[in-house]
Scaffold this motif. Structure first.
Motif, PDB file in Angstrom:
ATOM      1  N   THR A   1     -70.278 -17.283 -37.084  1.00 22.66           N
ATOM      2  CA  THR A   1     -70.883 -16.935 -38.362  1.00 22.66           C
ATOM      3  C   THR A   1     -72.292 -17.486 -38.475  1.00 22.66           C
ATOM      4  O   THR A   1     -73.075 -17.038 -39.308  1.00 22.66           O
ATOM      5  CB  THR A   1     -70.044 -17.465 -39.538  1.00 22.66           C
ATOM      6  N   MET A   2     -72.622 -18.480 -37.680  1.00 20.24           N
ATOM      7  CA  MET A   2     -73.985 -18.951 -37.505  1.00 20.24           C
ATOM      8  C   MET A   2     -74.038 -19.630 -36.143  1.00 20.24           C
ATOM      9  O   MET A   2     -72.997 -20.005 -35.602  1.00 20.24           O
ATOM     10  CB  MET A   2     -74.402 -19.909 -38.625  1.00 20.24           C
ATOM     11  N   ASP A   3     -75.193 -19.760 -35.596  1.00 19.43           N
ATOM     12  CA  ASP A   3     -75.274 -20.188 -34.197  1.00 19.43           C
ATOM     13  C   ASP A   3     -74.720 -21.587 -33.983  1.00 19.43           C
ATOM     14  O   ASP A   3     -74.207 -21.894 -32.914  1.00 19.43           O
ATOM     15  CB  ASP A   3     -76.727 -20.149 -33.715  1.00 19.43           C
ATOM     16  N   ALA A   4     -74.755 -22.447 -35.002  1.00 23.71           N
ATOM     17  CA  ALA A   4     -74.324 -23.828 -34.809  1.00 23.71           C
ATOM     18  C   ALA A   4     -72.815 -23.977 -34.689  1.00 23.71           C
ATOM     19  O   ALA A   4     -72.325 -24.932 -34.086  1.00 23.71           O
ATOM     20  CB  ALA A   4     -74.813 -24.682 -35.974  1.00 23.71           C
ATOM     21  N   THR A   5     -72.050 -23.039 -35.273  1.00 23.31           N
ATOM     22  CA  THR A   5     -70.605 -23.206 -35.341  1.00 23.31           C
ATOM     23  C   THR A   5     -69.981 -23.097 -33.960  1.00 23.31           C
ATOM     24  O   THR A   5     -70.090 -22.063 -33.299  1.00 23.31           O
ATOM     25  CB  THR A   5     -69.982 -22.163 -36.279  1.00 23.31           C
ATOM     26  N   GLY A   6     -69.340 -24.156 -33.538  1.00 21.99           N
ATOM     27  CA  GLY A   6     -68.729 -24.174 -32.217  1.00 21.99           C
ATOM     28  C   GLY A   6     -69.681 -24.540 -31.103  1.00 21.99           C
ATOM     29  O   GLY A   6     -69.271 -24.628 -29.947  1.00 21.99           O
ATOM     30  N   VAL A   7     -70.947 -24.749 -31.418  1.00 22.49           N
ATOM     31  CA  VAL A   7     -71.948 -25.093 -30.408  1.00 22.49           C
ATOM     32  C   VAL A   7     -72.079 -26.607 -30.268  1.00 22.49           C
ATOM     33  O   VAL A   7     -72.138 -27.138 -29.162  1.00 22.49           O
ATOM     34  CB  VAL A   7     -73.305 -24.454 -30.754  1.00 22.49           C
ATOM     35  N   ALA A   8     -72.115 -27.281 -31.405  1.00 25.94           N
ATOM     36  CA  ALA A   8     -72.239 -28.743 -31.402  1.00 25.94           C
ATOM     37  C   ALA A   8     -71.488 -29.306 -32.601  1.00 25.94           C
ATOM     38  O   ALA A   8     -71.359 -28.638 -33.627  1.00 25.94           O
ATOM     39  CB  ALA A   8     -73.711 -29.155 -31.463  1.00 25.94           C
ATOM     40  N   ARG A   9     -71.002 -30.528 -32.481  1.00 27.72           N
ATOM     41  CA  ARG A   9     -70.211 -31.133 -33.553  1.00 27.72           C
ATOM     42  C   ARG A   9     -71.058 -31.588 -34.735  1.00 27.72           C
ATOM     43  O   ARG A   9     -70.536 -31.893 -35.798  1.00 27.72           O
ATOM     44  CB  ARG A   9     -69.415 -32.320 -33.016  1.00 27.72           C
ATOM     45  N   GLY A  10     -72.337 -31.599 -34.562  1.00 28.49           N
ATOM     46  CA  GLY A  10     -73.219 -32.026 -35.636  1.00 28.49           C
ATOM     47  C   GLY A  10     -74.533 -32.495 -35.053  1.00 28.49           C
ATOM     48  O   GLY A  10     -74.791 -32.337 -33.857  1.00 28.49           O
ATOM     49  N   ARG A  11     -75.387 -33.018 -35.892  1.00 31.18           N
ATOM     50  CA  ARG A  11     -76.654 -33.565 -35.419  1.00 31.18           C
ATOM     51  C   ARG A  11     -76.925 -34.871 -36.125  1.00 31.18           C
ATOM     52  O   ARG A  11     -76.314 -35.197 -37.150  1.00 31.18           O
ATOM     53  CB  ARG A  11     -77.798 -32.585 -35.651  1.00 31.18           C
ATOM     54  N   ALA A  12     -77.855 -35.609 -35.590  1.00 33.69           N
ATOM     55  CA  ALA A  12     -78.218 -36.892 -36.180  1.00 33.69           C
ATOM     56  C   ALA A  12     -78.858 -36.702 -37.552  1.00 33.69           C
ATOM     57  O   ALA A  12     -79.297 -35.606 -37.910  1.00 33.69           O
ATOM     58  CB  ALA A  12     -79.186 -37.619 -35.241  1.00 33.69           C
ATOM     59  N   PHE A  13     -78.924 -37.779 -38.305  1.00 31.97           N
ATOM     60  CA  PHE A  13     -79.515 -37.766 -39.647  1.00 31.97           C
ATOM     61  C   PHE A  13     -80.944 -37.247 -39.608  1.00 31.97           C
ATOM     62  O   PHE A  13     -81.745 -37.628 -38.754  1.00 31.97           O
ATOM     63  CB  PHE A  13     -79.499 -39.188 -40.211  1.00 31.97           C
TER      64      PHE A  13
END
Length: 767
Positions: free
Chosen positions: A356-368
């Protein structure tokens, strides 16, 4: 010169100070085609060039319950006069009706950038001014956001870091069953910005590793062709019934994971009684599910077998929960994964919103990454985001929400920026009636879209191409510089500039700006980020970053709170943040709410509108109003890429050839899509990828009513939300149910009206 947008990062080519074109970055493997179209849109005739005020409002005509809003001409005024009008009206409304009478309507994507974030700027300004009524949840995922904390615990969006990533799926999974599909077109976007697109290549890696995919959706194209997915066409809004049929088959054959259900879940026995028909006399077996869903009984049985004999992953997409009882397919998908035996195993189990967006399933998150500091809102009142028309039409009414009771506030001033409610909201004719109620509607807009035309005061804002900022996308491990590449059109100003001027008139400019200029704010937020992450060891200094255009954030490390792997290994040591500490297959808390439309366990509720309803005799086609491939929601509908997708200037509507033949419809023909709520014109596209009985009309075409403000008037351009119902999913979430709408389609044989969606309104002389 690098620029960042919600649909990726690009290179802006500038010649003698003029933006010539926008090109994809060389290191983006799947660039979005939306970006290049931003150039013509930045300069088209739809730009709002000067502050403008609706003539009737300026002349002091009755401000409530009229019908001029949306049809009136506008008068251009000076910035000084505009700031005076807005600040005086804020004072009047607050003093007479209280701070809760001001609605801070910034919801949606706005544009990328950490500082120039429309919602953050508006809410900071309104909070410092005394407070405002806010909204809660999102049109995209309201049902999911409310149900998941009850079922698996944690923050509503925490599931994104707890589900398998694509690389783990490729390495460990054998079978992916995707309810609602995983349309690659949606992965071209990412809120907050995006350095490069990765979802396509990660999906391809899964297929090359031997992962098999099953697409349970009314639309074959909801998965990429290279995945060679098995297509199980499902009658829209029946995903829950399909999952129940699979679960019943698992249960009666003893294929379910009894150990995981006993150790890591609560409430399975009660749910099993429902499956077997012991609670209502109806066994939810494969034959029962087949009659409802249109999926064959043997296919349901086979899917149950494969899910339990292979390392499997249940995916559920956001679309299935934007419907009547939309909480149920989300809840049921978790239960089905728990039963299947793969929950909490590497690369397997359950996940939502993939692609649904490129981030989903690509990485668990990003730094602050720092953003504009929030200011506590002194007003506690809020409304569920999709209940804005209810609040305007029925102030004082008490509604249910997530176990509580809310009184809808009386809203006198609506202040909106960063979003187009005449795109997101359902039943636009009802919204139009509601929009006549408040005393004043103030909108910040770059273009004369529908929201601007339905406002009283329109303040022109600079686009992301016309200001300095830096981007940090959701779960994207990069920061991207966003230098200004063109001067603001006309007299446009940034949202921050406008709010700073208003704050000065209202006496809190210093608190709002913290005595920083916009360029100082951008540098400050970057340096705050850098300091929080470790200084020189984490990120280069700001000047170096600005020259390089990008910087990579440090990788996240450490345990994942609420991990299903940890839960499987030791549920006592690693409990979930639910009342039981385990997955709540049955929820005593939800059961205690006593809702008749959301029981204490996943349940099949018949939708108000679906192909099994009596209404289908009159409107025999189910409307799928999904996300467009040619734009982000309604953003850049006036861009070249979106305009190039139109058919005779109208949004394309896909229809199965059998349904088209029965109605005398040919490809390329302009048709009328209609139901009792309204009708719109669209361009017909015949496609075998759409199952019989279904039509697909994407959201986001700028609404273009023939007679603005008149209920039932024809939309010339193809906005599906003239057809969708403004009806909540349930009393639990109060989310939108856009995908529960029945329609019919017919050739349009009247005089074809010109599309005026991108034309400015009439401009009248002052006085």
């Amino acid at each position: 010169m690098s620029i960042a947008t919600h649909w990726g990062s690009f290179v802006a080519v500038v010649d003698s100070g003029r933006l010539v074109r926008i090109e994809p970055r060389h290191d983006d493997p799947a660039p979005s085609p939306i970006g290049p179209g931003m150039v013509t849109a930045a300069e088209d005739s739809a730009r709002v060039l000067r502050p403008a005020v609706r003539k009737g409002w300026l002349d002091g005509e009755p401000r409530a319950h009229g019908a001029a809003r949306g049809a009136d001409a506008f008068v251009e005024v000076s910035w000084d006069q505009a700031i005076t009008l807005v600040s005086d009206e804020l004072r009047r409304v607050r003093s007479r009706y209280g701070d809760s009478a001001v609605f801070g309507g910034s919801y949606g994507w706005a544009s990328a950038g950490r500082f120039h974030h429309a919602q953050g700027q508006l809410h900071r300004f309104l909070a410092l001014g005394g407070g405002y009524t806010d909204s809660r949840n999102t049109y995209s995922t309201a049902a999911l956001e409310v149900i998941l904390p009850h079922v698996i615990g944690g923050h509503p969006w925490s599931y994104q870091s707890r589900m398998p990533m694509w690389d783990e799926i490729a390495e460990n999974c054998e079978l992916v069953v995707a309810f609602g599909g995983l349309a690659l077109k949606n992965s071209q976007i990412n809120p907050g910005g995006l350095a490069r697109h990765r979802t396509r290549d990660l999906q391809r890696r899964c297929r090359e590793a031997g992962v098999r995919f099953v697409n349970v959706s009314p639309i074959r194209g909801d998965v990429a062709g290279f995945l060679d997915a098995e297509w199980l066409p499902v009658i829209p809004n029946t995903d829950t019934a399909a999952m129940l049929g699979i679960a019943h088959t698992m249960l009666v054959n003893g294929w379910h994971d009894e150990d995981f259900l006993r150790r890591c879940c609560v409430g399975f026995d009660r749910f099993a009684s429902y499956l077997l028909g012991e609670l209502d006399g109806i066994a939810k077996d494969a034959a029962w599910a087949a009659r409802i869903t249109g999926i064959g009984r043997d296919a349901i049985t086979d899917l149950a077998r494969r899910l339990t004999t292979h390392r499997s992953l249940i995916m559920v997409n956001y679309a299935v929960q934007r419907a009547d009882h939309g909480e149920q397919p989300i809840w049921m998908s978790v239960v089905l994964a728990a039963m299947a035996g793969s929950m909490g195993r590497p690369g397997c189990g359950w996940g939502a919103g993939y692609a649904t967006m490129d981030a989903t399933g690509v990485a668990r998150g990003r730094a602050f990454v720092a953003t504009v500091p929030e200011v506590p809102n002194p007003v506690p009142d809020f409304i569920p985001v999709a209940r804005i028309a209810d609040a305007l039409l029925r102030p004082g009414e008490v509604i249910d929400y997530d176990g509580g009771r809310l009184t809808l506030p009386e809203l006198r001033l609506v202040y909106w920026c960063g979003e187009n409610p005449f795109h997101h909201h359902q039943d636009l004719h009802r919204l139009t009636r509601a929009w006549q109620v408040p005393d004043t509607v103030v909108v910040h807009e770059a273009w004369w879209n529908t929201s601007a035309k339905f406002a009283d005061i329109v303040l022109p804002v600079a686009t992301s191409l016309e200001r300095d900022d830096f981007a940090a996308g959701f779960s994207d491990p990069h920061l991207v510089a966003m230098p200004k590449v063109r001067e603001p059109a006309g007299e446009s100003r940034t949202d921050h500039h406008i709010f700073a001027a208003l704050a000065a008139r209202l006496g809190f400019e210093r608190e709002f700006t913290e005595s920083r200029s916009e360029s100082e704010w951008v540098r400050h937020l970057y340096e705050r980020t850098r300091a929080a992450l470790g200084g020189d060891d984490a990120l280069p200094g700001f000047d170096d970053f600005w020259r390089r255009s990008t910087a990579e954030l440090p990788a996240l490390t450490g345990p994942v709170p609420g991990s299903f792997e940890d839960l499987r290994s030791d549920p006592r040591r690693f409990p979930l943040a639910t009342p039981s500490g385990r997955i709540e297959i049955s929820s005593e808390e939800i059961d205690s709410f006593g809702y008749d439309d959301c029981a204490g366990h996943p349940t099949w509720f018949e939708p108000a509108e679906w192909l099994g309803a009596d209404l289908s005799d009159r409107f025999p086609l189910h409307l799928i109003s999904n996300q467009p491939a040619s734009r982000l929601h309604s953003q850049y509908d006036n861009g070249d890429h979106s305009l190039g997708s139109k058919i005779r200037g109208r949004e394309p509507v896909a229809i199965n050839p059998s349904d088209a033949a029965a109605r005398g419809i040919e490809s390329g023909m302009v048709v009328r899509v209609h139901n009792d709520r309204g009708g719109c014109l669209a361009g017909a596209v015949l496609s075998e990828d759409v199952m019989q009985g279904v039509v697909q009309l994407s959201t986001g075409a700028w609404w273009d009513p023939v007679r603005p403000g008149v209920s039932g008037t024809l939309d010339r351009h193809g906005n599906p939300n003239v057809l969708t119902a403004d009806r909540p999913c349930s009393r639990l979430s109060q989310g939108p149910s856009a995908l529960s709408a029945l329609v019919d389609v017919e050739p349009y044989d009247g005089p074809l009206p010109d599309v005026l969606a991108f034309a400015p309104p009439g401009l009248a002389p002052p006085g």
